[in-house]
Motif scaffolding. Structure first.
Motif, short mmCIF file in Angstrom:
data_model
loop_
_atom_site.label_atom_id
_atom_site.label_comp_id
_atom_site.label_asym_id
_atom_site.label_seq_id
_atom_site.Cartn_x
_atom_site.Cartn_y
_atom_site.Cartn_z
N GLU A 22 -12.74 -8.21 40.38
CA GLU A 22 -11.77 -8.15 39.30
C GLU A 22 -11.84 -6.81 38.58
N LEU A 23 -10.70 -6.25 38.26
CA LEU A 23 -10.64 -5.04 37.44
C LEU A 23 -10.73 -5.46 35.98
N ASP A 89 -5.50 -12.08 28.35
CA ASP A 89 -5.56 -13.48 27.89
C ASP A 89 -6.68 -14.25 28.57
N LYS A 90 -6.80 -14.05 29.90
CA LYS A 90 -7.81 -14.81 30.63
C LYS A 90 -9.23 -14.42 30.21
N GLU A 93 -9.82 -16.53 27.17
CA GLU A 93 -10.00 -17.93 27.58
C GLU A 93 -11.39 -18.17 28.15
N LYS A 94 -11.88 -17.22 28.97
CA LYS A 94 -13.22 -17.37 29.56
C LYS A 94 -14.33 -17.20 28.53
N ALA A 95 -14.00 -16.56 27.40
CA ALA A 95 -15.02 -16.29 26.37
C ALA A 95 -15.13 -17.40 25.33
N GLY A 123 -3.19 -17.67 22.90
CA GLY A 123 -2.24 -16.60 23.18
C GLY A 123 -1.55 -16.07 21.93
N ILE A 124 -1.67 -16.80 20.83
CA ILE A 124 -1.05 -16.40 19.57
C ILE A 124 -2.13 -16.16 18.51
N THR A 125 -3.14 -17.03 18.52
CA THR A 125 -4.20 -16.97 17.52
C THR A 125 -5.57 -17.01 18.20
#
Length: 156
Positions: A22-23, A89-90, A93-95, A123-125
């Motif tokens: 992954e980059l 975003d991902k 999410e992973k964090a 994605g917003i907050t």
């Protein structure tokens, strides 16, 4: 993203996809009189020196073919390290559930820097649970106000 970083991203992505990597980020910066092109890569189980070396070799060949950089530069391919930046975003999410450090473009509740456990991201907050002396508090940070974010090493 700079034009150089954008071009390098296009060149390195097929290499990384082929290797299951992954980059994470690309930096093209001048330090003193020298230019550095830094490519940060990772995978779920972590990255090793051999993988970094192979990506460096393959990317170097592509860069020689396309020649998108006018200056002499040093190419560095490495892991993002323990304090991995959160860019996509991902990444956020992973964090979730991990300790993170966030800087904002403008003050939120009078502060521009936060460190705490990432408890929610939609994605917003971005919601962090931070410690203030002996109590915990939730802080909601609008995602568009996040200037920088990274995992933070906790020594507690």
């Amino acid at each position: 993203m700079s034009k150089v970083a954008e071009t390098v991203s296009q060149l390195v992505t097929p290499i990384l996809d082929d290797m299951g990597l992954e980059l994470v980020d690309i930096e093209y910066v001048k330090e003193g009189k020298d230019w550095f092109l830094r490519v940060f890569i990772d995978k779920e189980t972590g990255i090793d020196i051999e993988e970094c070396g192979l990506v460096s070799e393959r990317l170097s060949e592509k860069l020689d073919e396309v020649d998108p950089i006018v200056h002499n530069y040093f190419l560095e391919v490495s892991s993002p390290g323990a304090e991995r930046p959160l860019k996509k975003d991902k990444d956020f999410e992973k964090a979730i559930g991990k300790n993170v450090f966030i800087k904002t473009y403008e003050p939120i509740e009078g502060e521009k820097q936060f460190e705490g456990i990432l408890t929610h991201f939609d994605g917003i907050t971005v919601t962090l649970e931070i410690k203030i002396k002996t109590r915990k508090k939730s802080v909601n940070i609008p995602y568009e106000k996040v200037a920088q974010a990274r995992l933070a090493v906790s020594f507690s």
